[in-house]
Motif scaffolding. Structure first.
Motif, mmCIF file in Angstrom:
data_model
loop_
_atom_site.group_PDB
_atom_site.id
_atom_site.type_symbol
_atom_site.label_atom_id
_atom_site.label_comp_id
_atom_site.label_asym_id
_atom_site.label_seq_id
_atom_site.Cartn_x
_atom_site.Cartn_y
_atom_site.Cartn_z
ATOM 1 N N THR A 139 0.714 -1.302 0.124
ATOM 2 C CA THR A 139 0.136 0.123 -0.152
ATOM 3 C C THR A 139 0.893 1.315 -0.227
ATOM 4 O OG1 THR A 139 -0.163 0.058 2.301
ATOM 5 C CG2 THR A 139 -1.859 -1.265 1.300
ATOM 6 N N TYR A 140 0.327 2.405 -0.350
ATOM 7 C CA TYR A 140 1.000 3.642 -0.295
ATOM 8 C C TYR A 140 1.524 3.926 1.250
ATOM 9 C CZ TYR A 140 -0.938 4.559 -4.884
ATOM 10 O OH TYR A 140 -1.219 4.637 -6.219
ATOM 11 N N LEU A 184 -0.772 -0.107 -4.128
ATOM 12 C CA LEU A 184 -2.275 0.027 -4.183
ATOM 13 C C LEU A 184 -2.750 1.035 -3.058
ATOM 14 C CD1 LEU A 184 -3.178 -3.579 -4.880
ATOM 15 C CD2 LEU A 184 -2.752 -1.844 -6.514
ATOM 16 N N GLU A 185 -3.931 1.514 -3.091
ATOM 17 C CA GLU A 185 -4.608 1.997 -2.092
ATOM 18 C C GLU A 185 -4.821 1.069 -0.824
ATOM 19 O OE1 GLU A 185 -7.427 5.063 -3.140
ATOM 20 O OE2 GLU A 185 -6.283 5.415 -4.956
ATOM 21 N N ALA A 186 -4.797 1.459 0.175
ATOM 22 C CA ALA A 186 -5.278 0.452 1.314
ATOM 23 C C ALA A 186 -6.812 -0.042 0.932
ATOM 24 C CB ALA A 186 -5.221 1.187 2.771
ATOM 25 N N GLY A 187 -6.822 -1.429 0.800
ATOM 26 C CA GLY A 187 -7.934 -1.937 0.647
ATOM 27 C C GLY A 187 -8.678 -1.844 -0.618
ATOM 28 N N ILE A 239 -2.826 4.566 -13.398
ATOM 29 C CA ILE A 239 -1.684 4.400 -13.339
ATOM 30 C C ILE A 239 -0.824 5.549 -13.858
ATOM 31 C CG2 ILE A 239 -1.702 3.337 -15.694
ATOM 32 C CD1 ILE A 239 0.245 1.126 -14.412
ATOM 33 N N SER A 240 0.170 5.722 -13.701
ATOM 34 C CA SER A 240 0.997 7.057 -14.150
ATOM 35 C C SER A 240 0.632 7.413 -15.576
ATOM 36 C CB SER A 240 2.342 7.029 -13.923
ATOM 37 O OG SER A 240 3.071 6.374 -14.804
ATOM 38 N N PRO A 241 0.736 8.562 -16.278
ATOM 39 C CA PRO A 241 0.717 8.697 -17.502
ATOM 40 C C PRO A 241 1.366 8.028 -18.478
ATOM 41 C CG PRO A 241 0.827 10.834 -16.361
ATOM 42 C CD PRO A 241 1.202 9.649 -15.431
ATOM 43 N N ASN A 242 2.715 7.483 -17.884
ATOM 44 C CA ASN A 242 3.616 6.670 -18.958
ATOM 45 C C ASN A 242 2.833 5.207 -18.947
ATOM 46 O OD1 ASN A 242 5.563 8.646 -19.347
ATOM 47 N ND2 ASN A 242 6.243 8.366 -17.274
ATOM 48 N N GLN A 294 -2.135 -10.928 -6.561
ATOM 49 C CA GLN A 294 -3.260 -10.942 -5.812
ATOM 50 C C GLN A 294 -3.505 -9.268 -5.478
ATOM 51 O OE1 GLN A 294 -5.503 -13.283 -5.292
ATOM 52 N NE2 GLN A 294 -3.906 -14.490 -6.581
ATOM 53 N N PRO A 295 -4.728 -8.862 -5.173
ATOM 54 C CA PRO A 295 -4.669 -7.433 -5.000
ATOM 55 C C PRO A 295 -3.822 -6.923 -4.006
ATOM 56 C CG PRO A 295 -7.030 -8.357 -5.349
ATOM 57 C CD PRO A 295 -5.797 -9.389 -5.422
ATOM 58 N N THR A 296 -3.993 -7.440 -2.786
ATOM 59 C CA THR A 296 -3.176 -7.082 -1.771
ATOM 60 C C THR A 296 -2.370 -8.438 -1.189
ATOM 61 O OG1 THR A 296 -5.005 -6.835 -0.352
ATOM 62 C CG2 THR A 296 -4.088 -4.895 -0.990
#
Length: 192
Positions: free
Chosen positions: A107-108, A143-146, A152-155, A171-173
């Motif tokens: 997570t961030y 990812l953001e928590a949960g 995604i970034s512009p690139n 997996q997602p997290t």
């Protein structure tokens, strides 16, 4: 490496771009919907770069990126990045994110904690949103928590985090967050 150059190359998800300079890889552009848009985006970021044959170090990066996007374990750890002009905090974020193993996510907040900057979640998100080194600095693994957002970034072109994580078998997290503990049923699951 002499001067700044760029090249367009084939991958399993489309034609990507890479730019480099004397200090290393300056940026990676994942495919847009059309190759001309990928080229346009590269030109916007690197107007002084000229299309040319990549030097050996960049060929190694291209092969690693292509292997990763085929679902293989491309070795991207030794690729030298040109971080000239990138703020010191962002450089630290990119170095930390490069250490996230393939198939895992963070997570961030966890990235900020690893930097010993627990109050800097927004700054971590901002740094990753400006990531010029797609795949080499795997911001799609953060990812953001949960949540499992596709931003995604512009690139990142037209490619989503969900698709990149699916290619890697993530997996997602993988890490446990407070959200995972309190609401495990509510967490989205990737489609196989």
């Amino acid at each position: 490496m002499a001067g700044r150059g760029y090249s367009i190359f084939d991958t399993a998800i489309g034609r990507c771009g890479i730019a480099w300079g004397e200090l290393g890889v300056a940026g990676v552009q994942l495919p847009e919907l059309r190759e001309i848009e990928t080229r346009k985006r590269l030109f916007q970021h690197y107007p002084d770069a000229r299309e040319m044959r990549p030097p050996e170090e960049v060929e190694v990066a291209i092969e690693g990126i292509a292997t990763t996007l085929r679902g293989g374990d491309g070795d991207l750890a030794a690729i030298t990045l040109d971080m000239a002009g990138i703020p010191a905090f962002n450089q630290r974020v990119y170095e930390t994110v490069r250490s996230i193993p393939r198939g895992e996510t963070r997570t961030y907040d966890e990235v900020a904690g690893a930097l010993r900057a627990s109050g800097a979640v927004y700054s971590v998100a901002q740094a990753l949103g400006r990531n010029p080194f797609m795949i080499i600095v795997p911001c799609h693994r953060v990812l953001e928590a949960g949540q499992y957002p596709d931003r995604i970034s512009p690139n990142g072109g037209s490619v989503s985090k969900r698709r990149l994580l699916s290619i890697e078998g993530a997996q997602p997290t993988t890490s446990k967050t407070l959200f995972d503990v309190l609401l495990p049923v509510a967490r989205p699951r990737p489609q196989a």
